[in-house]
Design an enzyme around this catalytic site. Structure first.
Site, PDB file in Angstrom:
ATOM      1  N   ASN A   1     157.238 -73.522  78.683  1.00 46.60           N
ATOM      2  CA  ASN A   1     156.065 -72.500  78.432  1.00 46.60           C
ATOM      3  C   ASN A   1     154.975 -72.858  79.351  1.00 46.60           C
ATOM      4  O   ASN A   1     154.509 -71.796  79.892  1.00 46.60           O
ATOM      5  CB  ASN A   1     155.640 -72.683  77.096  1.00 46.60           C
ATOM      6  CG  ASN A   1     156.692 -71.828  76.205  1.00 46.60           C
ATOM      7  OD1 ASN A   1     157.293 -71.229  76.370  1.00 46.60           O
ATOM      8  ND2 ASN A   1     156.535 -72.166  74.782  1.00 46.60           N
TER       9      ASN A   1
ATOM     10  N   HIS B   1     160.422 -78.524  69.648  1.00 44.98           N
ATOM     11  CA  HIS B   1     160.088 -77.517  70.012  1.00 44.98           C
ATOM     12  C   HIS B   1     161.380 -76.550  70.436  1.00 44.98           C
ATOM     13  O   HIS B   1     162.259 -76.694  71.322  1.00 44.98           O
ATOM     14  CB  HIS B   1     159.305 -77.418  71.300  1.00 44.98           C
ATOM     15  CG  HIS B   1     159.116 -75.747  71.847  1.00 44.98           C
ATOM     16  ND1 HIS B   1     158.879 -75.535  73.080  1.00 44.98           N
ATOM     17  CD2 HIS B   1     158.998 -74.853  71.124  1.00 44.98           C
ATOM     18  CE1 HIS B   1     158.687 -74.155  73.427  1.00 44.98           C
ATOM     19  NE2 HIS B   1     158.729 -73.695  71.735  1.00 44.98           N
TER      20      HIS B   1
ATOM     21  N   SER C   1     154.821 -74.349  70.222  1.00 42.65           N
ATOM     22  CA  SER C   1     155.046 -73.816  71.596  1.00 42.65           C
ATOM     23  C   SER C   1     154.306 -74.339  72.516  1.00 42.65           C
ATOM     24  O   SER C   1     154.774 -74.539  73.608  1.00 42.65           O
ATOM     25  CB  SER C   1     155.443 -72.362  71.564  1.00 42.65           C
ATOM     26  OG  SER C   1     156.221 -71.876  70.600  1.00 42.65           O
TER      27      SER C   1
ATOM     28  N   GLU D   1     162.979 -79.077  73.079  1.00 41.45           N
ATOM     29  CA  GLU D   1     162.057 -79.801  73.931  1.00 41.45           C
ATOM     30  C   GLU D   1     161.648 -81.032  72.981  1.00 41.45           C
ATOM     31  O   GLU D   1     161.169 -80.587  71.880  1.00 41.45           O
ATOM     32  CB  GLU D   1     160.814 -79.141  74.330  1.00 41.45           C
ATOM     33  CG  GLU D   1     161.305 -78.239  75.569  1.00 41.45           C
ATOM     34  CD  GLU D   1     159.766 -77.591  75.936  1.00 41.45           C
ATOM     35  OE1 GLU D   1     159.426 -77.810  77.573  1.00 41.45           O
ATOM     36  OE2 GLU D   1     159.336 -76.970  75.462  1.00 41.45           O
TER      37      GLU D   1
END
Length: 691
Positions: free
Chosen positions: A477, A427, A406, A439
């Protein structure tokens, strides 16, 4: 281009075949062709009925998206449908594939409707921030009833032929060739002496409690107005003569056309289709992937395995012990049981997946023949490197080694292998078999066909795949970390976590940031903070969240976090232990009052500013990549289009002004993004960078 409407005759029946590949969208040429061919049929001596049918894979899939945003061209769709319905001939719609939006409205303008069993109908305009604009909310209630019409117009869901038949929207469901079915049905109607049956001449349906329905739909839409407006349009079908109802529908349609929500929804619609369309991948063949490995069978790994199994892939799950392996199998089995219950797979498919397609092992050698392996172990660089070193030894040449990290540096992970060109970040978002976002994180040395394979896998798994560069947190993130810091700043300055959640949920988020943190697990953020402190990259700040974790309160999974979940996950109430911890951290910090609007502006300014930095640095290639990441991975309200589309709508100049005013007290955090300053200086928008 060939004639979009072919004309043929079969005895007393004229057949109008729409041929506008790939889905027979209602372009100007199709609309004009329908008018012309109806004239031809009525002037053709001996023709007593008309069948309208679609060539290829659909009846009519809806409007022509290439005409969106352009001046309307005659004839308008309402005029075409009125022309069809007014014909003195019997007109039959023979439907297959999808009949959506204007396609269903054309079918409802016909006097009778026959469909093959696999056909589907729907009114998806709500997904564009609109309502049907060519009679859908007026005709559908007359054949299917008010409740069915409201359900379809407010949700946009596709309805299968058998359900549509039961509700009255389709007269006959029969297997066969659509054209042959349509001709036979039209001839039977003629033989039986059936009369024309215009829907507009049918009696209005019975009414309901309109205000209560409106309020319920508005609440369910979390701020989106189009679904509730559709209720009012259906109400007009009951309370007004048909012609006046059409005018009321059109007025609402035009009103919605001029809203910011429609702009956001249109942006989301086009961006969803454009986000994985990367010029660099044109002509690049992905590697074949039929068998994947997944390392780690926790919630994330089991979700990834489930998504792969549901898409027809063979999966080998690797765990560290037989007990952990059985637990992973149980999680996957639970996920598949849910898919079985929802009708996504049959019992036979479920059994085949569990018995044959899924293998669980504790030996890395079981991964020797996989085409791609996804690591989903604990978020620790040393652990990741250990895993990839072993994969480098056991996986076959050409196998792709993917990390589900992440936050961590995928370049550093790739460097511990002898094949960095085969390493990529994939991800997923939890639960991975449900969440749409993927992702695709591209390290410096990754081969282009590996990137293409990541996107091909995402498509096979029915994901929205976004290309991301390597940085701490990638696109989503990284931005999340920033706007969460903004939320924490507001808490320190006087807003409560509960004020912030309430304001952002009213803005349209499914959950506010503190409720989301509880859902994800507060220990995740705690681990990140501890890592950053060890690296010396964590700024000094509040400690109340750490103290919550130290007390064992990790959110929903432990029953307490920011909220107390003693009465269940949906019955959250503020945890009384939280505010005293916050008050301790606030000591010496100047306090202010935040209105709901203040909260939204502060939070969104942080999100937009960091998003602009992500685009400016090339971590995201385009603003729409950021928008789709936040829409599909972080609960950003679709009707606002994404943070950068929202910024364009509210105005970049004013947002930059807000950011500069916030920077007066915290210049490091609120340093304006160079890209944002550039766009304001040049009078441009983020959207100008998407083309």
């Amino acid at each position: 281009m060939s004639d979009p409407i072919a004309y043929e005759r079969d005895g007393d029946v004229a057949v109008l075949t729409i041929n506008n590949p790939p889905v027979n969208a209602l372009s100007q040429a199709v609309r004009q062709g329908l008018m012309t061919r109806m004239d031809q049929a009525e002037g053709d001596a001996g023709v007593k009925a008309v069948v309208i049918v679609g060539e290829g894979r659909a009846f009519i899939a809806g409007a022509d998206i290439t005409e969106f945003g352009k001046p309307p061209m005659e004839p308008s769709l309402p005029d075409v449908i009125d022309r069809i319905e007014a014909s003195p001939l019997i007109v039959v719609a023979a439907m297959h594939g999808v009949s959506l939006g204007g396609g269903l409205e054309v079918a409802l303008g016909c006097h009778y409707r026959i469909a093959v069993p696999s056909a589907r109908i729907g009114l998806p305009e709500v997904h564009l921030g609109l309502i049907p604009g060519a009679g859908g909310t007026q005709r559908l209630p007359r054949v299917a009833g008010v409740q069915a019409a409201i359900d379809m117009a407010t949700t946009g869901r596709h309805v299968k032929a058998d359900e549509a038949h039961k509700m009255g929207a389709i007269d006959v469901v029969q297997d066969g060739d659509p054209t042959e079915l349509g001709i036979a049905y039209a001839q039977k109607l003629l033989d039986d002496g059936a009369a024309r049956r215009p829907v507009s001449e049918m009696p209005a349906p019975e009414g309901i409690d309109w205000d209560a329905t409106y309020d319920a739909v508005l609440a369910r839409g979390r701020g989106q107005i189009a679904p509730a407006k559709a209720v009012r349009a259906v109400q007009a079908s009951v309370e007004k003569p048909f012609a006046e109802g059409l005018l009321a529908e059109r007025d609402i349609f035009i009103e919605l056309m001029n809203t910011d929500q429609r702009k956001g929804m249109i942006h989301a619609f086009f961006s969803e289709h454009a986000v994985s369309n990367l010029p660099e991948l044109k002509g690049v063949d992905p590697r074949a992937v039929d068998h994947i490995g997944v390392i780690g069978g926790g919630t994330m790994g089991a979700g990834i395995a489930t998504a792969a199994l549901l898409s027809g892939l063979q999966v080998t799950m690797l765990e560290m012990s037989s007990e952990a392996g059985e637990a992973a199998r149980g999680r996957i089995g639970g996920n598949l049981a849910g898919a079985l219950k929802r009708g996504k797979i049959s019992q036979a498919q479920h059994d085949a997946i569990m018995d044959k397609a899924l293998q669980v092992s504790t030996d890395y050698a079981a991964l020797s023949d996989v085409d791609l392996v996804i690591e989903a172990v604990f978020e620790d660089m040393a652990v990741k490197k250990q895993v990839f070193t072993k994969l480098d030894d056991v996986c076959k040449q050409g196998a792709i080694l993917a990390s589900n990290t992440s936050y961590l540096d995928v370049n550093e992970i790739a460097a511990c292998t002898k094949r960095p060109e085969d390493v990529i970040g994939l991800h997923f978002f939890s639960p991975a078999h449900v969440m749409k976002l993927l992702e695709v994180v591209v390290p410096d040395k990754t081969a282009i066909d590996v990137v293409a394979t990541g996107f091909a896998l995402g498509k096979r798994l029915n994901k929205i795949s976004v290309r991301a560069g390597v940085c701490d947190g990638f696109i989503g993130n990284r931005i999340l970390s920033t706007y969460r810091q903004a939320a924490d700043q507001m808490v320190m300055q006087g807003a409560s976590p509960y004020d912030i959640d309430a304001a952002l949920e009213a803005f349209g988020f499914a959950m506010g940031p503190f409720a989301v943190a509880d859902l994800a697990g507060l220990d995740i953020g705690w681990a990140v903070r501890k890592r950053k402190r060890a690296e010396g990259t964590m700024p000094d700040g509040a400690t109340y969240a750490d103290k919550m974790c130290e007390a064992g309160n990790f959110g929903q999974k432990t029953g307490k976090g920011y909220y107390d979940y003693a009465a269940g996950a949906k019955a959250r109430v503020p945890n009384p232990d939280v505010m005293p911890l916050i008050e301790e951290d606030r000591a010496g910090t100047p306090q202010r009052t935040f209105t709901a609007d203040d909260i939204v502006r502060y939070y969104m300014a942080a999100m937009v500013n960091e998003s602009a930095k992500v685009v400016g640095e090339g971590i995201a290639r385009r603003p729409l990549d950021v928008d789709m990441t936040l829409l599909f991975g972080y609960g950003f309200p679709r009707y606002r289009g994404g943070p950068l589309k929202w910024a364009d709508i509210v105005g970049l100049d004013d947002l930059l002004g807000d950011i500069k005013s916030y920077a007066e007290t915290n210049p490091e955090f609120w340093a304006p993004a160079p890209l944002l300053e550039q766009l304001v200086a040049e009078g441009k928008t983020f959207d100008s960078l998407n083309s």
